[in-house]
Scaffold this motif. Structure first.
Motif, PDB file in Angstrom:
ATOM      1  N   ILE A  23     -14.086  27.788  19.815  1.00 39.63           N
ATOM      2  CA  ILE A  23     -15.446  28.340  19.679  1.00 39.63           C
ATOM      3  C   ILE A  23     -16.518  27.325  19.310  1.00 39.63           C
ATOM      4  O   ILE A  23     -17.698  27.613  19.481  1.00 39.63           O
ATOM      5  N   LEU A  24     -16.135  26.155  18.808  1.00 40.58           N
ATOM      6  CA  LEU A  24     -17.156  25.171  18.425  1.00 40.58           C
ATOM      7  C   LEU A  24     -17.433  24.216  19.580  1.00 40.58           C
ATOM      8  O   LEU A  24     -16.518  23.609  20.132  1.00 40.58           O
ATOM      9  N   ALA A  25     -18.711  24.075  19.918  1.00 46.07           N
ATOM     10  CA  ALA A  25     -19.114  23.165  20.987  1.00 46.07           C
ATOM     11  C   ALA A  25     -18.880  21.718  20.559  1.00 46.07           C
ATOM     12  O   ALA A  25     -18.823  21.412  19.363  1.00 46.07           O
ATOM     13  N   GLU A  26     -18.745  20.842  21.533  1.00 41.07           N
ATOM     14  CA  GLU A  26     -18.537  19.416  21.245  1.00 41.07           C
ATOM     15  C   GLU A  26     -19.668  18.857  20.385  1.00 41.07           C
ATOM     16  O   GLU A  26     -19.436  18.002  19.541  1.00 41.07           O
ATOM     17  N   ASP A  27     -20.889  19.344  20.572  1.00 37.07           N
ATOM     18  CA  ASP A  27     -22.039  18.849  19.816  1.00 37.07           C
ATOM     19  C   ASP A  27     -22.394  19.746  18.628  1.00 37.07           C
ATOM     20  O   ASP A  27     -23.502  19.702  18.111  1.00 37.07           O
ATOM     21  N   PHE A  28     -21.428  20.542  18.172  1.00 38.92           N
ATOM     22  CA  PHE A  28     -21.619  21.425  17.016  1.00 38.92           C
ATOM     23  C   PHE A  28     -22.013  20.621  15.773  1.00 38.92           C
ATOM     24  O   PHE A  28     -21.513  19.524  15.538  1.00 38.92           O
ATOM     25  N   LEU A  29     -22.912  21.214  14.973  1.00 40.31           N
ATOM     26  CA  LEU A  29     -23.259  20.637  13.679  1.00 40.31           C
ATOM     27  C   LEU A  29     -23.492  21.798  12.719  1.00 40.31           C
ATOM     28  O   LEU A  29     -24.295  22.693  12.988  1.00 40.31           O
TER      29      LEU A  29
ATOM     30  N   ALA B 283     -22.992  23.016   5.298  1.00 39.56           N
ATOM     31  CA  ALA B 283     -22.150  23.624   4.267  1.00 39.56           C
ATOM     32  C   ALA B 283     -23.024  24.160   3.130  1.00 39.56           C
ATOM     33  O   ALA B 283     -24.202  23.789   3.015  1.00 39.56           O
ATOM     34  N   PRO B 284     -22.455  25.014   2.277  1.00 38.96           N
ATOM     35  CA  PRO B 284     -23.232  25.563   1.158  1.00 38.96           C
ATOM     36  C   PRO B 284     -23.846  24.502   0.242  1.00 38.96           C
ATOM     37  O   PRO B 284     -24.894  24.735  -0.352  1.00 38.96           O
ATOM     38  N   ASP B 285     -23.212  23.331   0.138  1.00 39.45           N
ATOM     39  CA  ASP B 285     -23.766  22.278  -0.721  1.00 39.45           C
ATOM     40  C   ASP B 285     -24.845  21.444  -0.019  1.00 39.45           C
ATOM     41  O   ASP B 285     -25.375  20.495  -0.588  1.00 39.45           O
ATOM     42  N   GLY B 286     -25.158  21.792   1.227  1.00 31.25           N
ATOM     43  CA  GLY B 286     -26.195  21.089   1.971  1.00 31.25           C
ATOM     44  C   GLY B 286     -25.690  19.957   2.831  1.00 31.25           C
ATOM     45  O   GLY B 286     -26.453  19.390   3.615  1.00 31.25           O
ATOM     46  N   SER B 287     -24.414  19.609   2.718  1.00 37.64           N
ATOM     47  CA  SER B 287     -23.876  18.540   3.551  1.00 37.64           C
ATOM     48  C   SER B 287     -23.670  19.033   4.980  1.00 37.64           C
ATOM     49  O   SER B 287     -23.493  20.220   5.223  1.00 37.64           O
ATOM     50  N   ARG B 288     -23.705  18.112   5.908  1.00 36.91           N
ATOM     51  CA  ARG B 288     -23.499  18.424   7.323  1.00 36.91           C
ATOM     52  C   ARG B 288     -22.046  18.144   7.699  1.00 36.91           C
ATOM     53  O   ARG B 288     -21.417  17.257   7.146  1.00 36.91           O
ATOM     54  N   TYR B 289     -21.544  18.915   8.636  1.00 37.14           N
ATOM     55  CA  TYR B 289     -20.195  18.664   9.138  1.00 37.14           C
ATOM     56  C   TYR B 289     -20.161  18.895  10.641  1.00 37.14           C
ATOM     57  O   TYR B 289     -20.890  19.723  11.173  1.00 37.14           O
ATOM     58  N   GLU B 290     -19.326  18.103  11.305  1.00 38.93           N
ATOM     59  CA  GLU B 290     -19.210  18.171  12.754  1.00 38.93           C
ATOM     60  C   GLU B 290     -17.930  18.903  13.149  1.00 38.93           C
ATOM     61  O   GLU B 290     -17.095  19.223  12.302  1.00 38.93           O
ATOM     62  N   ARG B 291     -17.782  19.134  14.426  1.00 42.71           N
ATOM     63  CA  ARG B 291     -16.641  19.872  14.987  1.00 42.71           C
ATOM     64  C   ARG B 291     -15.310  19.257  14.555  1.00 42.71           C
ATOM     65  O   ARG B 291     -14.395  19.966  14.133  1.00 42.71           O
ATOM     66  N   ALA B 292     -15.187  17.941  14.655  1.00 40.09           N
ATOM     67  CA  ALA B 292     -13.923  17.277  14.325  1.00 40.09           C
ATOM     68  C   ALA B 292     -13.493  17.561  12.892  1.00 40.09           C
ATOM     69  O   ALA B 292     -12.311  17.823  12.621  1.00 40.09           O
ATOM     70  N   LYS B 293     -14.434  17.541  11.968  1.00 40.11           N
ATOM     71  CA  LYS B 293     -14.097  17.811  10.563  1.00 40.11           C
ATOM     72  C   LYS B 293     -13.653  19.260  10.381  1.00 40.11           C
ATOM     73  O   LYS B 293     -12.688  19.540   9.671  1.00 40.11           O
ATOM     74  N   GLU B 294     -14.341  20.171  11.028  1.00 32.65           N
ATOM     75  CA  GLU B 294     -13.981  21.582  10.897  1.00 32.65           C
ATOM     76  C   GLU B 294     -12.605  21.858  11.497  1.00 32.65           C
ATOM     77  O   GLU B 294     -11.843  22.672  10.993  1.00 32.65           O
ATOM     78  N   MET B 295     -12.272  21.167  12.564  1.00 38.01           N
ATOM     79  CA  MET B 295     -10.979  21.376  13.208  1.00 38.01           C
ATOM     80  C   MET B 295      -9.820  20.858  12.357  1.00 38.01           C
ATOM     81  O   MET B 295      -8.689  21.306  12.517  1.00 38.01           O
TER      82      MET B 295
END
Length: 153
Positions: free
Chosen positions: A60-66, A69-81
């Motif tokens: 469900i996450l696109a390659e360019d997903f961004l 997180a609740p703390d304000g940090s950003r995370y990409e698809r690879a990290k979520e996977m």
């Protein structure tokens, strides 16, 4: 002396045409909408990922997903996977609603909860979130997620 009037008339005409062309008619998904049902089911699986370690993120996450997180940090698809190393239980989607903005863009607004265990103590975590879904090449995927931690009720 007509030129200023012509410029003004052209600007008004351009604004009217462009304004009409870019107006978005949005609508909440009907309860029987198959695309909305697919999105909500996918969101449920994503909410349960910390408990059952499923691989829904790859689908469900696109390659360019961004995501944010609740703390304000950003995370990409690879990290979520990669998934979450913490132990979670009782992962549950509390609810989700889909709003379509056109044939290729939708927002899903929802909330979820889970219980994490660390140092022998259980902690309930509740989130409200907004996910942006985009249809590309005939496939719906999430391009953006915004998660906010809230006090559990």
């Amino acid at each position: 002396m007509r030129i200023p009037y012509l410029k003004a008339a052209a600007a008004v005409l351009f604004a009217g045409v462009c304004g009409h062309g870019f107006a978005q008619q949005s609508h909440w998904a009907d309860a029987n909408d198959r695309v909305a049902k697919m999105m909500i089911d996918s969101e449920r699986k994503w909410a349960e990922m910390s408990c059952d370690h499923n691989s829904i993120a790859a689908t469900i996450l696109a390659e360019d997903f961004l995501g944010t997180a609740p703390d304000g940090s950003r995370y990409e698809r690879a990290k979520e996977m990669q998934g979450d190393a913490s132990r979670s239980s009782n992962c549950k989607l509390d609810g989700a609603k889909v709003r379509f903005f056109d044939d290729n863009l939708a927002m899903v607004y929802g909330s979820e909860r889970s219980t994490s265990s660390s140092s022998g103590k259980d902690t309930m975590r509740c989130l409200v979130w907004s996910d942006t879904w985009l249809k590309r090449n005939g496939k719906w995927q999430i391009i953006s997620a915004q998660d906010t931690a809230v006090v559990c009720k």
